[in-house]
Design an enzyme around this catalytic site. Structure first.
Site, PDB file in Angstrom:
ATOM      1  N   SER A 146       0.861  -1.199   0.000  1.00  0.00           N
ATOM      2  CA  SER A 146       0.000   0.000   0.000  1.00  0.00           C
ATOM      3  C   SER A 146       0.893   1.244   0.000  1.00  0.00           C
ATOM      4  O   SER A 146       2.094   1.162   0.280  1.00  0.00           O
ATOM      5  CB  SER A 146      -0.843  -0.027   1.286  1.00  0.00           C
ATOM      6  OG  SER A 146      -1.450   1.225   1.537  1.00  0.00           O
ATOM      7  N   TYR A 159      -3.704  -0.731  10.021  1.00  0.00           N
ATOM      8  CA  TYR A 159      -3.499  -0.953   8.582  1.00  0.00           C
ATOM      9  C   TYR A 159      -2.089  -0.513   8.188  1.00  0.00           C
ATOM     10  O   TYR A 159      -1.355  -1.239   7.507  1.00  0.00           O
ATOM     11  CB  TYR A 159      -4.556  -0.171   7.800  1.00  0.00           C
ATOM     12  CG  TYR A 159      -4.529  -0.412   6.310  1.00  0.00           C
ATOM     13  CD1 TYR A 159      -5.162  -1.520   5.749  1.00  0.00           C
ATOM     14  CD2 TYR A 159      -3.878   0.469   5.442  1.00  0.00           C
ATOM     15  CE1 TYR A 159      -5.144  -1.745   4.372  1.00  0.00           C
ATOM     16  CE2 TYR A 159      -3.859   0.254   4.077  1.00  0.00           C
ATOM     17  CZ  TYR A 159      -4.504  -0.854   3.541  1.00  0.00           C
ATOM     18  OH  TYR A 159      -4.477  -1.070   2.178  1.00  0.00           O
TER      19      TYR A 159
HETATM   20  P1  NAP Z   1     -11.905  -5.359  -1.205  1.00  0.00           P
HETATM   21  O1  NAP Z   1     -12.642  -5.439  -2.478  1.00  0.00           O
HETATM   22  O2  NAP Z   1     -12.649  -5.150   0.066  1.00  0.00           O
HETATM   23  O3  NAP Z   1     -11.015  -6.662  -1.102  1.00  0.00           O
HETATM   24  C1  NAP Z   1     -10.613  -7.219   0.118  1.00  0.00           C
HETATM   25  C2  NAP Z   1     -10.618  -8.705  -0.084  1.00  0.00           C
HETATM   26  O4  NAP Z   1     -10.150  -9.332   1.126  1.00  0.00           O
HETATM   27  C3  NAP Z   1     -12.018  -9.223  -0.355  1.00  0.00           C
HETATM   28  O5  NAP Z   1     -12.004 -10.003  -1.520  1.00  0.00           O
HETATM   29  C4  NAP Z   1     -12.321 -10.046   0.875  1.00  0.00           C
HETATM   30  O6  NAP Z   1     -13.012 -11.246   0.608  1.00  0.00           O
HETATM   31  C5  NAP Z   1     -10.966 -10.434   1.381  1.00  0.00           C
HETATM   32  N1  NAP Z   1     -11.090 -10.723   2.813  1.00  0.00           N
HETATM   33  C6  NAP Z   1     -11.495  -9.866   3.788  1.00  0.00           C
HETATM   34  N2  NAP Z   1     -11.536 -10.531   4.965  1.00  0.00           N
HETATM   35  C7  NAP Z   1     -11.161 -11.804   4.705  1.00  0.00           C
HETATM   36  C8  NAP Z   1     -11.007 -12.966   5.507  1.00  0.00           C
HETATM   37  N3  NAP Z   1     -11.244 -12.936   6.831  1.00  0.00           N
HETATM   38  N4  NAP Z   1     -10.626 -14.116   4.921  1.00  0.00           N
HETATM   39  C9  NAP Z   1     -10.387 -14.165   3.597  1.00  0.00           C
HETATM   40  N5  NAP Z   1     -10.502 -13.105   2.771  1.00  0.00           N
HETATM   41  C10 NAP Z   1     -10.880 -11.935   3.342  1.00  0.00           C
HETATM   42  O7  NAP Z   1     -10.821  -4.191  -1.259  1.00  0.00           O
HETATM   43  P2  NAP Z   1      -9.508  -3.992  -2.143  1.00  0.00           P
HETATM   44  O8  NAP Z   1      -9.230  -2.562  -2.085  1.00  0.00           O
HETATM   45  O9  NAP Z   1      -9.602  -4.678  -3.420  1.00  0.00           O
HETATM   46  O10 NAP Z   1      -8.380  -4.687  -1.229  1.00  0.00           O
HETATM   47  C11 NAP Z   1      -7.517  -5.708  -1.705  1.00  0.00           C
HETATM   48  C12 NAP Z   1      -6.119  -5.480  -1.151  1.00  0.00           C
HETATM   49  O11 NAP Z   1      -5.611  -4.277  -1.711  1.00  0.00           O
HETATM   50  C13 NAP Z   1      -6.047  -5.331   0.356  1.00  0.00           C
HETATM   51  O12 NAP Z   1      -4.909  -5.982   0.839  1.00  0.00           O
HETATM   52  C14 NAP Z   1      -5.914  -3.825   0.520  1.00  0.00           C
HETATM   53  O13 NAP Z   1      -5.282  -3.498   1.723  1.00  0.00           O
HETATM   54  C15 NAP Z   1      -5.051  -3.511  -0.664  1.00  0.00           C
HETATM   55  N6  NAP Z   1      -4.994  -2.108  -1.075  1.00  0.00           N
HETATM   56  C16 NAP Z   1      -6.108  -1.447  -1.472  1.00  0.00           C
HETATM   57  C17 NAP Z   1      -6.006  -0.121  -1.881  1.00  0.00           C
HETATM   58  C18 NAP Z   1      -7.186   0.668  -2.359  1.00  0.00           C
HETATM   59  O14 NAP Z   1      -7.034   1.877  -2.557  1.00  0.00           O
HETATM   60  N7  NAP Z   1      -8.337   0.094  -2.559  1.00  0.00           N
HETATM   61  C19 NAP Z   1      -4.773   0.514  -1.853  1.00  0.00           C
HETATM   62  C20 NAP Z   1      -3.658  -0.186  -1.432  1.00  0.00           C
HETATM   63  C21 NAP Z   1      -3.777  -1.499  -1.051  1.00  0.00           C
HETATM   64  P3  NAP Z   1     -14.617 -11.265   0.675  1.00  0.00           P
HETATM   65  O15 NAP Z   1     -15.027 -10.670  -0.619  1.00  0.00           O
HETATM   66  O16 NAP Z   1     -14.950 -12.688   0.800  1.00  0.00           O
HETATM   67  O17 NAP Z   1     -14.982 -10.459   1.889  1.00  0.00           O
END
Ligand code: NAP
Length: 254
Positions: A146, A159
């Protein structure tokens, strides 16, 4: 002349992607499938059918597994079984959560639950997959870091701590496993329009503040992150170890 295969091709590789049902994980899964990979998709909720269907349409053989990666006992057993049954060439540690609150009032739950999934689960998955990759002499691990692997952020102490740790873990594992043909790298996405950032985008002041600082002049879409994952999973990245690749519209360059 015989056709030369692209160094970015993933034909014949099996890639495991956690959190593949939504957001960045879903986009990475489809990117890998588009490059020729077969997939082992994981999610906490029962939401993998649509992405599995799309990936199959791209030619991927797809297996899905539903598992709460924050449940330490359940994940240990399930992950070993899954990896024995499916020898993955690529592991993408994408699953992650965020909790927002002022540090002085930050609850234990908001601290420990984030660290459990974002750090402990990612380490255990890397350890289990990495052990098998080292024994085989090849493999790629791609962690999702991130901007908060580099910066402190606001109101998200667990986080930020977890994502700084992921950057460190990426380097630590890379140092050990590079000589064994295993690449460990990370992608650091900038601000991507997903569920993780919904609260920021719903706050007009914060949203405008963030947008004004992004040289590219827009939030990222999940698909913007997929190409970096394909690169780091592919033979093109064979000599890339311990790198944290920002895909941030220029955010860190400001
Ligand atoms: P997201 O759509 O909410 O994705 C998060 C994923 O994590 C979901 O698919 C969720 O699965 C899974 N998850 C949550 N709790 C879980 C658990 N207990 N066991 C297994 N899986 C679990 O959001 P996203 O932004 O795409 O996030 C994906 C990654 O990118 C994360 O590591 C986040 O920190 C990182 N990131 C995001 C951003 C941003 O701006 N969006 C920036 C930097 C890094 P379910 O669908 O089954 O809940």
């Amino acid at each position: 002349m015989a056709p030369t295969s692209s160094p970015f091709a993933l034909d014949g590789r099996l890639a495991m992607v956690t959190g593949a049902g939504s957001g960045i994980g879903r986009a990475i899964a489809l990117g890998l499938a588009g490059a020729g990979a077969d997939l082992l998709l994981m999610s906490e909720r029962d939401n993998l059918a649509p992405v599995a269907k799309e990936a199959a349409e791209l030619g991927a053989a797809v297996t899905t597994a539903q598992l709460d990666l924050a449940d330490r006992a359940a994940r240990r057993e399930a992950v070993e079984e899954l990896l024995d049954a499916h020898p993955v060439d690529v592991l993408v540690n994408n699953a992650g959560i965020i909790r927002r609150a002022p540090a002085a009032e930050f609850s234990d739950a908001d601290w420990y639950e984030v660290i459990e999934l974002n750090l402990h689960a990612a380490f255990e998955l890397s350890r289990a997959a990495g052990r098998r990759m080292v024994a085989r002499g090849s493999g790629k691990i791609v962690n999702v870091a991130s901007m908060l692997s580099f910066q402190g952020g606001l109101l998200v102490p667990s986080y930020t701590a977890s994502k700084h740790a992921i950057a460190g873990l990426t380097r630590a594992l890379a140092n050990e496993w590079a000589a064994h043909g295993v690449n460990v790298n990370a992608i650091a996405p900038g601000y991507v329009a997903t569920a993780t950032t919904a609260a920021l985008r719903d706050d007009p002041a914060r949203s405008a503040e963030i947008l004004a600082r992004i040289p590219a002049g827009r939030w990222a879409e999940p698909a913007d992150v997929a190409g970096a994952a394909v690169f780091l999973a592919s033979p093109a990245a064979d000599y890339v170890h311990g790198h944290v690749l920002a895909v941030d519209g220029g955010w860190l360059a400001r």
